[in-house]
Design an enzyme around this catalytic site. Sequence first.
Site, PDB file in Angstrom:
ATOM      1  NE  ARG A 108      23.290  70.035  47.574  1.00 48.06           N
ATOM      2  CZ  ARG A 108      23.209  71.291  47.161  1.00 48.06           C
ATOM      3  NH1 ARG A 108      24.075  71.774  46.287  1.00 48.06           N
ATOM      4  NH2 ARG A 108      22.268  72.092  47.634  1.00 48.06           N
ATOM      5  CG  HIS A 152      18.349  73.561  44.724  1.00 47.36           C
ATOM      6  ND1 HIS A 152      19.593  72.999  44.898  1.00 47.36           N
ATOM      7  CD2 HIS A 152      18.520  74.504  43.770  1.00 47.36           C
ATOM      8  CE1 HIS A 152      20.471  73.565  44.080  1.00 47.36           C
ATOM      9  NE2 HIS A 152      19.839  74.485  43.381  1.00 47.36           N
ATOM     10  CD  GLU A 197      23.785  78.685  45.298  1.00 44.96           C
ATOM     11  OE1 GLU A 197      23.202  79.584  44.656  1.00 44.96           O
ATOM     12  OE2 GLU A 197      24.632  77.943  44.789  1.00 44.96           O
ATOM     13  CG  ASN A 326      26.456  75.513  46.935  1.00 46.04           C
ATOM     14  OD1 ASN A 326      26.749  74.474  47.518  1.00 46.04           O
ATOM     15  ND2 ASN A 326      25.226  75.793  46.527  1.00 46.04           N
ATOM     16  CE1 TYR A 328      28.815  76.839  40.321  1.00 47.07           C
ATOM     17  CE2 TYR A 328      27.862  77.326  42.464  1.00 47.07           C
ATOM     18  CZ  TYR A 328      27.941  76.516  41.340  1.00 47.07           C
ATOM     19  OH  TYR A 328      27.174  75.372  41.236  1.00 47.07           O
ATOM     20  CD  GLU A 378      25.038  74.132  43.780  1.00 46.45           C
ATOM     21  OE1 GLU A 378      25.339  75.061  42.999  1.00 46.45           O
ATOM     22  OE2 GLU A 378      23.913  73.968  44.257  1.00 46.45           O
TER      23      GLU A 378
HETATM   24  O1  IFM Z   1      22.424  75.840  38.720  1.00 45.15           O
HETATM   25  C1  IFM Z   1      22.783  76.543  39.864  1.00 45.15           C
HETATM   26  C2  IFM Z   1      22.331  75.809  41.101  1.00 45.15           C
HETATM   27  O2  IFM Z   1      20.975  75.572  41.083  1.00 45.15           O
HETATM   28  C3  IFM Z   1      22.650  76.619  42.328  1.00 45.15           C
HETATM   29  N1  IFM Z   1      24.028  77.048  42.345  1.00 45.15           N
HETATM   30  C4  IFM Z   1      24.586  77.586  41.136  1.00 45.15           C
HETATM   31  C5  IFM Z   1      24.277  76.721  39.943  1.00 45.15           C
HETATM   32  C6  IFM Z   1      24.863  77.360  38.665  1.00 45.15           C
HETATM   33  O3  IFM Z   1      24.311  78.613  38.466  1.00 45.15           O
END
Ligand code: IFM
Length: 465
Positions: A108, A152, A197, A326, A328, A378
């Site tokens: 990606r 992005h 995002e 994504n 986290y 992600e």
């Molecule tokens: O680096 C970023 C990415 O560009 C978008 N999502 C989170 C990642 C880590 O912060």
Amino acid sequence: MRRRSVLTLAAVGAVAGCARGGPARPEAAAAAPALAFPPRFGWGAATSAYQLEGAANEDGRGPSVWDVFSHQPGRIRNGDTGDVAADHYHRFAEDLDIMKDLGLRSYRFSISWSRVLPTGRGTVNAKGIDFYHKLVDGLLARGIAPVVTLFHWDTPQALQELGGWENRDCAKWFADYAHAMFTALGDKVPTWLTINEPKTVVDVGYTAGIHAPGKQDRRLANVVGHHLLLGHGLAVQALRATSGNGRIGAALSLSPTYPADDSDGARTAATTADAEENRRWLDPLLRGRYPQDWLDSQAADAPVRAAIKDGDLAVIGTRNDLLGVNYYGPTHLTGTGARVMQHPTSQATWQEIYPDGLFDLLTRIKRDYGDIPVSITENGMATENPLQDQDRITFLRDHLTAAHRAIQAGVKLESYHLWSLMDNFEWAEGYSQRWGIIHVDYATQRRTHKASADWYKTVIARNGL
Ligand code: IFM
């Protein structure tokens, strides 16, 4: 995704030009995995253009908001910029070989809008398009499926000067750019992602002002959020209008929300936060409407109300082929609505490490939004451990275990892209945070496998854990 002020938490084969950081464990490649993934699972890695490419002023590329923002004093840690980044523009062939050596099945990356359209619209820059042709051809030649993100965060500066995403026209400019890319690469690219995002653009770029374009205006931010969604819908329609048969969706940063305690107040706060973190993005895309509680939370004179025009939600809700997730970490709320951390963090102190949250998120998507194919677009962590990144291996193993559990529960999870393939420009944190499984020495641009790269290679070879 939120960025907060900072806390700290604290394998097989060689590629020319890529040194090894961790011990190889070739014996592991032969062992059958305890957790086998589906046969064609898309083991992948992710990057983005401004974070990786460099060559900011070459071959006709125009500036983006990030070029301008990163050069403003005090914006980026240590005054770093993405001018050179990981120099991927010049080293992409070497990087493709690294991907091949890892055994990646999916990569990606994002297109720099201002590399292909230097002022954001108008005449296409042939050299810019040519770079992406070479990248895509190199992936296909190595048996790696390209997953192409169109936006992005690097809005062309020329469009920002016209208001950028604050201007409703930006949705149309974006769809025109998307159409140019579908025309150029549509016969080669199987999977497109429109916007990455949007929440981060809204929360960090337009509310906290820590990211480009550095504004601090929540009311304006929500208008930007709506226009991003509109741009997404128009781009989906633009793809459907071409002869290409690629699939398309968006990449959303999603965070399961939980009450931090047993109080009714905390439960209510978690529901409110869920609207902001998740439903305000998922519902328009997958149901063609904003959640009523989110709309009700907007002031009577909030400009986003006027920004939502008749017909917009039908465009935004144009059928998506897949959903990019994504992940986290989770969000925990107290009865006062305050966010509290309940799990370890990483070098990126906004991050809360909770692998079970990924299972909860994926199964919730299936429950509430149906059986849309899902790609983890992600997932990863930053660590201060340069090469022996055992903490990252633990992170990846635990999240992949949660992903596997979700597949067992019937989630149509088809691929996993760790963030990130290699160290790169981490936005306001510059080069101080390393998210890659490949280490980049920015002085020499030498690439070195971290222990996590060797570990991931073994996982891919075994198709499981
Ligand atoms: O680096 C970023 C990415 O560009 C978008 N999502 C989170 C990642 C880590 O912060």
